[in-house]
Motif scaffolding. Structure first.
Motif, PDB file in Angstrom:
ATOM      1  N   MET A   1       0.850  -1.176   0.000  1.00  5.62           N
ATOM      2  CA  MET A   1       0.000   0.000   0.000  1.00  5.62           C
ATOM      3  C   MET A   1       0.895   1.239   0.000  1.00  5.62           C
ATOM      4  O   MET A   1       1.833   1.343   0.774  1.00  5.62           O
ATOM      5  CB  MET A   1      -0.902  -0.018   1.246  1.00  5.62           C
ATOM      6  CG  MET A   1      -1.784   1.199   1.365  1.00  5.62           C
ATOM      7  SD  MET A   1      -2.805   1.286   2.866  1.00  5.62           S
ATOM      8  CE  MET A   1      -3.937  -0.041   2.649  1.00  5.62           C
ATOM      9  N   SER A   2       0.605   2.186  -0.854  1.00  4.97           N
ATOM     10  CA  SER A   2       1.396   3.415  -0.903  1.00  4.97           C
ATOM     11  C   SER A   2       1.068   4.290   0.303  1.00  4.97           C
ATOM     12  O   SER A   2       0.046   4.116   0.965  1.00  4.97           O
ATOM     13  CB  SER A   2       1.065   4.190  -2.190  1.00  4.97           C
ATOM     14  OG  SER A   2      -0.227   4.749  -2.096  1.00  4.97           O
ATOM     15  N   ASP A   3       1.978   5.230   0.576  1.00  2.00           N
ATOM     16  CA  ASP A   3       1.730   6.154   1.683  1.00  2.00           C
ATOM     17  C   ASP A   3       0.427   6.914   1.481  1.00  2.00           C
ATOM     18  O   ASP A   3      -0.355   7.076   2.414  1.00  2.00           O
ATOM     19  CB  ASP A   3       2.887   7.155   1.814  1.00  2.00           C
ATOM     20  CG  ASP A   3       4.117   6.536   2.443  1.00  2.00           C
ATOM     21  OD1 ASP A   3       4.034   5.395   2.937  1.00  2.00           O
ATOM     22  OD2 ASP A   3       5.166   7.208   2.437  1.00  2.00           O
ATOM     23  N   ALA A   4       0.170   7.379   0.263  1.00  2.00           N
ATOM     24  CA  ALA A   4      -1.047   8.137  -0.020  1.00  2.00           C
ATOM     25  C   ALA A   4      -2.280   7.287   0.235  1.00  2.00           C
ATOM     26  O   ALA A   4      -3.263   7.754   0.830  1.00  2.00           O
ATOM     27  CB  ALA A   4      -1.035   8.660  -1.452  1.00  2.00           C
ATOM     28  N   ALA A   5      -2.256   6.034  -0.181  1.00  2.00           N
ATOM     29  CA  ALA A   5      -3.392   5.145   0.030  1.00  2.00           C
ATOM     30  C   ALA A   5      -3.579   4.858   1.515  1.00  2.00           C
ATOM     31  O   ALA A   5      -4.712   4.809   2.013  1.00  2.00           O
ATOM     32  CB  ALA A   5      -3.203   3.845  -0.749  1.00  2.00           C
ATOM     33  N   PHE A   6      -2.460   4.665   2.219  1.00  7.05           N
ATOM     34  CA  PHE A   6      -2.542   4.423   3.658  1.00  7.05           C
ATOM     35  C   PHE A   6      -3.203   5.608   4.363  1.00  7.05           C
ATOM     36  O   PHE A   6      -4.138   5.432   5.141  1.00  7.05           O
ATOM     37  CB  PHE A   6      -1.153   4.171   4.247  1.00  7.05           C
ATOM     38  CG  PHE A   6      -1.145   4.157   5.739  1.00  7.05           C
ATOM     39  CD1 PHE A   6      -1.667   3.087   6.456  1.00  7.05           C
ATOM     40  CD2 PHE A   6      -0.634   5.232   6.450  1.00  7.05           C
ATOM     41  CE1 PHE A   6      -1.675   3.087   7.842  1.00  7.05           C
ATOM     42  CE2 PHE A   6      -0.640   5.246   7.838  1.00  7.05           C
ATOM     43  CZ  PHE A   6      -1.156   4.162   8.539  1.00  7.05           C
ATOM     44  N   TYR A   7      -2.717   6.822   4.094  1.00  6.61           N
ATOM     45  CA  TYR A   7      -3.275   7.999   4.747  1.00  6.61           C
ATOM     46  C   TYR A   7      -4.732   8.219   4.357  1.00  6.61           C
ATOM     47  O   TYR A   7      -5.556   8.635   5.172  1.00  6.61           O
ATOM     48  CB  TYR A   7      -2.430   9.241   4.463  1.00  6.61           C
ATOM     49  CG  TYR A   7      -1.113   9.205   5.214  1.00  6.61           C
ATOM     50  CD1 TYR A   7      -1.101   9.210   6.602  1.00  6.61           C
ATOM     51  CD2 TYR A   7       0.095   9.140   4.546  1.00  6.61           C
ATOM     52  CE1 TYR A   7       0.089   9.152   7.306  1.00  6.61           C
ATOM     53  CE2 TYR A   7       1.293   9.080   5.236  1.00  6.61           C
ATOM     54  CZ  TYR A   7       1.285   9.088   6.615  1.00  6.61           C
ATOM     55  OH  TYR A   7       2.461   9.032   7.314  1.00  6.61           O
ATOM     56  N   ALA A   8      -5.077   7.914   3.120  1.00  5.30           N
ATOM     57  CA  ALA A   8      -6.469   8.050   2.669  1.00  5.30           C
ATOM     58  C   ALA A   8      -7.382   7.060   3.377  1.00  5.30           C
ATOM     59  O   ALA A   8      -8.581   7.311   3.516  1.00  5.30           O
ATOM     60  CB  ALA A   8      -6.553   7.872   1.160  1.00  5.30           C
ATOM     61  N   SER A   9      -6.815   5.938   3.847  1.00  2.00           N
ATOM     62  CA  SER A   9      -7.628   4.916   4.502  1.00  2.00           C
ATOM     63  C   SER A   9      -7.872   5.207   5.988  1.00  2.00           C
ATOM     64  O   SER A   9      -8.719   4.561   6.605  1.00  2.00           O
ATOM     65  CB  SER A   9      -6.966   3.548   4.365  1.00  2.00           C
ATOM     66  OG  SER A   9      -5.822   3.465   5.213  1.00  2.00           O
ATOM     67  N   LEU A  10      -7.144   6.166   6.562  1.00  2.41           N
ATOM     68  CA  LEU A  10      -7.283   6.456   7.991  1.00  2.41           C
ATOM     69  C   LEU A  10      -8.607   7.155   8.286  1.00  2.41           C
ATOM     70  O   LEU A  10      -9.141   7.880   7.439  1.00  2.41           O
ATOM     71  CB  LEU A  10      -6.119   7.345   8.452  1.00  2.41           C
ATOM     72  CG  LEU A  10      -4.740   6.698   8.409  1.00  2.41           C
ATOM     73  CD1 LEU A  10      -3.673   7.723   8.804  1.00  2.41           C
ATOM     74  CD2 LEU A  10      -4.660   5.483   9.319  1.00  2.41           C
ATOM     75  N   PRO A  11      -9.140   6.955   9.495  1.00  2.00           N
ATOM     76  CA  PRO A  11     -10.388   7.643   9.853  1.00  2.00           C
ATOM     77  C   PRO A  11     -10.183   9.155   9.910  1.00  2.00           C
ATOM     78  O   PRO A  11      -9.081   9.631  10.178  1.00  2.00           O
ATOM     79  CB  PRO A  11     -10.734   7.087  11.235  1.00  2.00           C
ATOM     80  CG  PRO A  11      -9.509   6.432  11.737  1.00  2.00           C
ATOM     81  CD  PRO A  11      -8.634   6.115  10.560  1.00  2.00           C
TER      82      PRO A  11
END
Length: 159
Positions: A1-11
Motif C-alpha cells: 500500500m502506498s503512503d497516499a493510500a494508507f493515509y487516505a484509509s485512515l479515519p
C-alpha cells in the motif's frame, strides 16, 4: 500500500473552533443560530487545511463582523458522536470583547438571529447541555492560565 493510500484509509475526525469572549463584567457572549436550537459560542467548523486558531478568527469575522482579541487556548473538548453526527474535537480560545464591539456586532441573518451577554450561571439555561458543561472548565482554564482537556465537557480522570 502506498503512503497516499494508507493515509487516505485512515479515519477522519471533524474539528471545530469557538471563541469564549468575556466583557469587562465577566459576561459571556453567546449567539443564536437560525438552523438549530440553543445558544452557542461564536465559532464553527475547521475547514480543510485550516488551523483551529485560523478557523476561530475566520468564524468570528464571519459571525460578528470583527476579530476580537484572543488570548489563547483554554480547552480542547472531545465531543462524542451525537444526533447522527461524527465525533468532533472542539478548540476553545478565550478572549475579550468591549462594549463598543458588542454594539457593532453584525450577525449574518442567514446563520445567526441574535446575540446576548450572559453571566456564567445563565449559560445552562440557554445553551445545550454539552455546550454548557464546557463553560465551567473553560472559565477555570482562563483563571488558571492553562488549557484543559475535556471529554464531552467533563475532565476525565488521568493517571
Amino acid at each position: 500500500m502506498s503512503d497516499a493510500a494508507f493515509y487516505a484509509s485512515l479515519p477522519r475526525t471533524r474539528g471545530a473552533a469557538a471563541a469564549l469572549l468575556l466583557d469587562d463584567a465577566g459576561r459571556i457572549l453567546l449567539v443564536k443560530p437560525t438552523y438549530k436550537d440553543g445558544w452557542f459560542l461564536p465559532g464553527g467548523v475547521i475547514e480543510a487545511g485550516e488551523s483551529p486558531l485560523a478557523a476561530c478568527v475566520r468564524e468570528c469575522e464571519e459571525e460578528l463582523g470583527f476579530v476580537p482579541r484572543l488570548d489563547g487556548l483554554v480547552c480542547v473538548d472531545w465531543g462524542p458522536p451525537r444526533d447522527g453526527v461524527d465525533a468532533v474535537n472542539i478548540f476553545v480560545f478565550a478572549g475579550s470583547i468591549t462594549a463598543e464591539q458588542v454594539k457593532g456586532i453584525r450577525l449574518p441573518p442567514e446563520e445567526l438571529s441574535d446575540h446576548v451577554l450572559v453571566t456564567p450561571d445563565r449559560v445552562p439555561d440557554l445553551a445545550p447541555p454539552h455546550i454548557a458543561r464546557r463553560m465551567g472548565p473553560a472559565l477555570r482554564g482562563i483563571t488558571d492560565g492553562r488549557a484543559l482537556y475535556l471529554e464531552d465537557g467533563y475532565e476525565p480522570a488521568l493517571g
